[in-house]
Design an enzyme around this catalytic site. Structure first.
Site, PDB file in Angstrom:
ATOM      1  CG  LEU A 149      -2.372  -1.087   1.601  1.00  0.00           C
ATOM      2  CD1 LEU A 149      -2.501  -1.134   2.573  1.00  0.00           C
ATOM      3  CD2 LEU A 149      -2.981  -0.926  -0.149  1.00  0.00           C
ATOM      4  CG  LEU A 191       0.207  -7.264 -11.821  1.00  0.00           C
ATOM      5  CD1 LEU A 191      -0.669  -8.131 -10.924  1.00  0.00           C
ATOM      6  CD2 LEU A 191      -0.914  -6.642 -13.146  1.00  0.00           C
ATOM      7  CB  ALA A 192       4.279  -5.428  -6.458  1.00  0.00           C
ATOM      8  CD  GLU A 223       7.624   3.648  -6.344  1.00  0.00           C
ATOM      9  OE1 GLU A 223       6.675   4.635  -6.586  1.00  0.00           O
ATOM     10  OE2 GLU A 223       7.288   2.981  -4.950  1.00  0.00           O
ATOM     11  CB  THR A 259       6.469  -1.647 -19.048  1.00  0.00           C
ATOM     12  OG1 THR A 259       6.257  -0.231 -19.552  1.00  0.00           O
ATOM     13  CG2 THR A 259       7.814  -1.648 -18.449  1.00  0.00           C
ATOM     14  CG  ASP A 260       4.956   0.006 -24.463  1.00  0.00           C
ATOM     15  OD1 ASP A 260       5.227   0.806 -23.011  1.00  0.00           O
ATOM     16  OD2 ASP A 260       3.641   0.474 -24.925  1.00  0.00           O
ATOM     17  CD  GLU A 261       7.121   4.141 -20.300  1.00  0.00           C
ATOM     18  OE1 GLU A 261       7.821   4.161 -20.090  1.00  0.00           O
ATOM     19  OE2 GLU A 261       6.217   4.361 -20.044  1.00  0.00           O
ATOM     20  CE1 TYR A 267       7.897   1.511 -14.774  1.00  0.00           C
ATOM     21  CE2 TYR A 267       7.395   2.001 -17.067  1.00  0.00           C
ATOM     22  CZ  TYR A 267       6.947   1.124 -15.479  1.00  0.00           C
ATOM     23  OH  TYR A 267       6.207   0.229 -15.630  1.00  0.00           O
ATOM     24  CB  SER A 268      11.596   2.143 -18.757  1.00  0.00           C
ATOM     25  OG  SER A 268      12.882   3.349 -19.555  1.00  0.00           O
ATOM     26  CE  LYS A 297       7.590  -3.261 -15.232  1.00  0.00           C
ATOM     27  NZ  LYS A 297       6.798  -4.061 -13.908  1.00  0.00           N
ATOM     28  CG  ASN A 310       0.806   4.351 -22.174  1.00  0.00           C
ATOM     29  OD1 ASN A 310       1.573   3.455 -22.949  1.00  0.00           O
ATOM     30  ND2 ASN A 310       1.237   5.353 -21.801  1.00  0.00           N
ATOM     31  CG  ASP A 359       9.028  17.114 -24.122  1.00  0.00           C
ATOM     32  OD1 ASP A 359       7.873  16.306 -23.754  1.00  0.00           O
ATOM     33  OD2 ASP A 359       9.842  16.802 -24.746  1.00  0.00           O
TER      34      ASP A 359
END
Ligand code: NAD
Ligand code: DAU
Length: 350
Positions: free
Chosen positions: A36, A82-83, A85, A131-133, A156-157, A160, A185, A286
């Site tokens: 959580l 799935l957990a 950030e 993810t696709d990232e 992030y990517s 992952k 997404n 940006d």
């Protein structure tokens, strides 16, 4: 009776996966493990929280002792992980949190699964949601396939991508039965209003500026979250061990065109004169290292597992807007102190 561990089940996608599995498989014992964070919300699962085949466990995937305790209490047949950030902008502000949860947390779970299944791997499955990232950024043409080389560009990517590599390493090195899917997404009910679509819905509703990064030319491939949950069901039950499946909507939108469509829907839903919401569009600085385009080739999952998206984007976006307008209490609950602080740092003070 199968016992499944779903991590991150109190989050956006996780809650839709938990709901689907709890309702569709009454003979499965579903354990939802989530610590959580700001993104986890017990409200997401109110409708199924008393189901006889559902248990919630509050634990952090980076906490080795807590994870070992959970694995000694339950004998898991499968894990859907799935957990994480999940927000790129937060990863730019604080990369270390992403390394901890997405890399260290994943390895902690891999170790626990390996130890628990050491005498019998047959019939077990560690399913890692990615993810696709991880594939990086596309130019104006081409699609990400399962063979596209990894080229992550944000913290992030990158975190992952690291976790994907480690999951594959446990498959090759320790023969841990794994499968991975990489999705584009997601949008839909219960998404935290830090992501483009719910943030924009919330701001339009309150007549606040809609912050569009750069010129709004970046392209994303949008999939309704329930369709992702359906794909996860297919991969979990019918995917081949050691394989990767790309999941996407074949539904590319530039951010600005998406926002135009959202503005049109919001004007109708709020009975405001057409054009009212568009006036709120504000081009802002940006995102650093902003990936230009993501687009998934989902031929493999369509061909091998018979999955395809069920919803057209316009229909899905309208459903999403309806959900946010009908669930004002949910939204008000999540935009508490932490959100205000994040919003001010991310948008107001820049
Ligand atoms: P989210 O941020 O909404 O939810 C993440 C959940 O994980 C939250 O409930 C949070 O409390 C929990 N969590 C975070 N750190 C934890 C920890 N250390 N221990 C235990 N629980 C922890 O994320 P989401 O958008 O639902 O994404 C879920 C997964 O799907 C992630 O792995 C993400 O990388 C992946 N994914 C997301 C998208 C998308 O568009 N949102 C697309 C493709 C893949
Ligand atoms: O592609 C899958 C990924 O999609 C998931 O792995 C991530 O967890 C998820 O957060 C999402 O990442 P994005 O960065 O693509 O999503 P986000 O909603 O943050 O941004 C979508 C696009 O909109 C992106 O080009 C940045 C832009 N944007 C975003 C925000 C929050 C804006 O223009 N303004 C904003 O305020």
């Amino acid at each position: 009776m199968k016992t499944l561990l779903i991590t991150g089940g109190a989050g956006f996608i996780g809650s839709h996966v938990v709901r689907l599995f709890v309702n569709k498989y009454p003979d499965y014992n579903i354990i939802n493990l989530d610590c959580l964070t700001y993104a986890g919300n017990m409200e997401n699962l109110r409708d199924i929280e008393n189901a006889p085949n559902y248990t919630f466990v509050k634990a952090d995937i980076t906490d080795v002792n807590a994870i070992n305790e959970v694995f000694s209490k339950y004998s898991f047949d499968g894990i859907i992980h799935l957990a994480a950030e999940s927000h790129v902008d937060r990863s730019i502000a604080d990369p270390l949190a992403f390394i901890q949860t997405n890399i260290v947390g994943t390895v902690t779970l891999l170790n626990a699964a390996r130890a628990a299944w050491k005498d019998k791997m047959e019939g077990k499955l560690f399913y890692h949601i990615s993810t696709d990232e991880v594939y990086g950024s596309l130019g104006s043409s081409g699609l990400f396939t399962e063979e596209t080389a990894y080229d992550p560009r944000s913290p992030y990517s990158s975190s992952k991508a690291s976790s994907d590599h480690l999951v594959r390493a446990y498959y090759h090195t320790y023969k841990l039965p794994v499968v991975i899917s990489n999705c584009s997404n997601n949008y839909g009910p219960n998404q935290f209003p830090e992501k483009l679509i719910p943030l924009s819905i919330h701001n339009i509703k309150n007549s606040k500026p809609i912050p569009v990064y750069g010129k709004g030319e970046n392209i994303r491939d949008w999939l309704f979250v329930v369709d992702h949950a359906r794909a996860i069901d297919q991969v979990f039950h019918h995917g081949t061990i050691g394989e990767t499946y790309n999941i996407g909507g074949h539904n590319e939108w530039t951010n600005i065109d998406l926002i135009y469509l959202l503005c049109k829907i919001m004007d109708q839903k709020l009975s405001r004169p057409e054009g009212t919401s568009r006036k709120l569009i504000t081009f802002v600085k940006d995102r650093a290292g902003h990936d230009l385009r993501y687009a998934i080739d989902s031929t493999k999952i369509q061909r091998e597992l018979g999955w395809k998206p069920s919803l057209q984007f316009e229909e899905g976006l309208e459903k999403t807007v309806d959900w946010y307008l009908e669930n004002e209490a949910w939204l008000n609950n999540v935009i508490t102190g932490e959100y205000e602080k994040y919003y001010t740092t991310q948008y107001v003070k820049r």
